[in-house]
Design a protein around this motif. Structure first.
Motif, PDB file in Angstrom:
ATOM      1  N   ARG A 174       0.863  -1.153  -0.132  1.00 47.46           N
ATOM      2  CA  ARG A 174       0.027   0.060  -0.215  1.00 47.46           C
ATOM      3  C   ARG A 174       0.715   1.264  -0.188  1.00 47.46           C
ATOM      4  NH1 ARG A 174      -5.352  -0.999   1.357  1.00 47.46           N
ATOM      5  NH2 ARG A 174      -5.387   1.317   2.346  1.00 47.46           N
ATOM      6  N   GLU A 176       0.278   4.530  -0.484  1.00 46.68           N
ATOM      7  CA  GLU A 176      -0.503   5.565   0.029  1.00 46.68           C
ATOM      8  C   GLU A 176      -0.056   5.525   1.523  1.00 46.68           C
ATOM      9  OE1 GLU A 176      -3.813   2.418  -0.305  1.00 46.68           O
ATOM     10  OE2 GLU A 176      -1.962   2.809  -1.312  1.00 46.68           O
ATOM     11  N   ASP A 177       0.292   4.498   2.329  1.00 46.19           N
ATOM     12  CA  ASP A 177       0.485   4.299   3.650  1.00 46.19           C
ATOM     13  C   ASP A 177       2.089   4.670   3.897  1.00 46.19           C
ATOM     14  OD1 ASP A 177      -1.851   3.482   4.189  1.00 46.19           O
ATOM     15  OD2 ASP A 177      -1.426   1.487   4.486  1.00 46.19           O
ATOM     16  N   ARG A 181       5.903   8.948   5.367  1.00 44.13           N
ATOM     17  CA  ARG A 181       7.390   8.615   5.727  1.00 44.13           C
ATOM     18  C   ARG A 181       8.392   8.916   4.874  1.00 44.13           C
ATOM     19  NH1 ARG A 181       7.976   3.631   6.687  1.00 44.13           N
ATOM     20  NH2 ARG A 181       6.110   2.895   5.726  1.00 44.13           N
TER      21      ARG A 181
END
Length: 243
Positions: A174, A176-177, A181
């Motif tokens: 994923r 988008e997660d 960061r």
């Protein structure tokens, strides 16, 4: 003159091809079913530094690992190579699935990354199924030149019978997660006609990056770095040289 070697870490092996010289270091990470050979034209146009192009485990000339690697483990392998063989942070460039790997390298191993370039990034959350991704890819390939189709077909055959498992590893990730960061500058680069990485997804991805910018290459689709890579290379060089 290219130098090709193998690098093993944590039970997996990649193949690295290095060519050129200079202070700037470009690292090229291919997409699903591909290998380092698809970057041949892009390498020629990145003449202001050294270029490293990988065959990831189970692709190109790299041997199949015992188990198909996750995107995260692939990123750890790439970062281990960079720590062992590259002085200073690199410009890490990922195409398609390789963009997911580049994101994870930047998020998990920031010390080895100067900035990242995400070319035709996958996977759009609105199409995170095998049928949708394959349909987009097939429609995009249908518009490409015979040279691109032939080169891509050869690499898909070399990717072997475990391609389905590799595809699912890509879909499970994923991106988008990961975006919040990423602490280095990031360029999202798409072909104007790219059906795999649609404009809405690339805009959302760029906006979610702490330091992201978006650029398009006119007249190109998902394989913008394979066919006539000069426009993409120019944008990458400009981005790599920016403050």
């Amino acid at each position: 003159m290219a130098v090709v070697d193998r690098f093993a870490h944590a039970g997996a092996t990649l193949v690295a091809e290095r060519r050129g010289s200079g202070e700037r270091m470009y690292v090229l990470i291919h997409g699903i079913g591909m290998g380092r050979t698809v970057f041949a034209d892009l390498e020629r146009h990145l003449g202001d530094g050294e270029v490293i192009a990988f065959d990831l485990p189970g692709y190109g000339e790299a041997p199949e690992p015992r188990r198909v690697l996750t995107i995260e483990r692939t990123a750890d392998l790439v970062a281990a190579y960079l720590r062992a063989h590259v002085r200073g942070p690199a410009v890490v460039i990922g195409h398609s699935m390789g963009a997911q790997v580049a994101l994870e390298v930047a998020a998990r191993h920031p010390a080895v990354v100067d900035r990242i370039v995400l070319i035709g990034p996958t996977v759009d959350p609105s199409a995170r199924t095998a049928p949708r991704q394959l349909w987009r890819l097939l429609r995009d390939i249908a518009l490409e030149s015979p040279v691109v189709i032939a080169r891509g077909a050869r690499e898909y055959v070399r990717a072997g019978p475990r391609l389905r498992a590799k595809f699912h590893a890509m879909l499970r990730h994923r991106p988008e997660d990961v975006l919040p960061r990423v602490g280095v500058p990031a360029l999202v680069l798409r072909g104007q006609d790219d059906l795999v990485a649609p404009p809405d997804w690339c805009r959302r991805l760029t906006e979610a990056l702490p330091d992201g910018r978006l650029a398009e290459v006119a007249g190109h689709g998902h394989e913008t770095m394979i066919r006539d890579a000069a426009p993409a290379a120019r944008l990458i060089r400009e981005f790599a040289g920016s403050a």
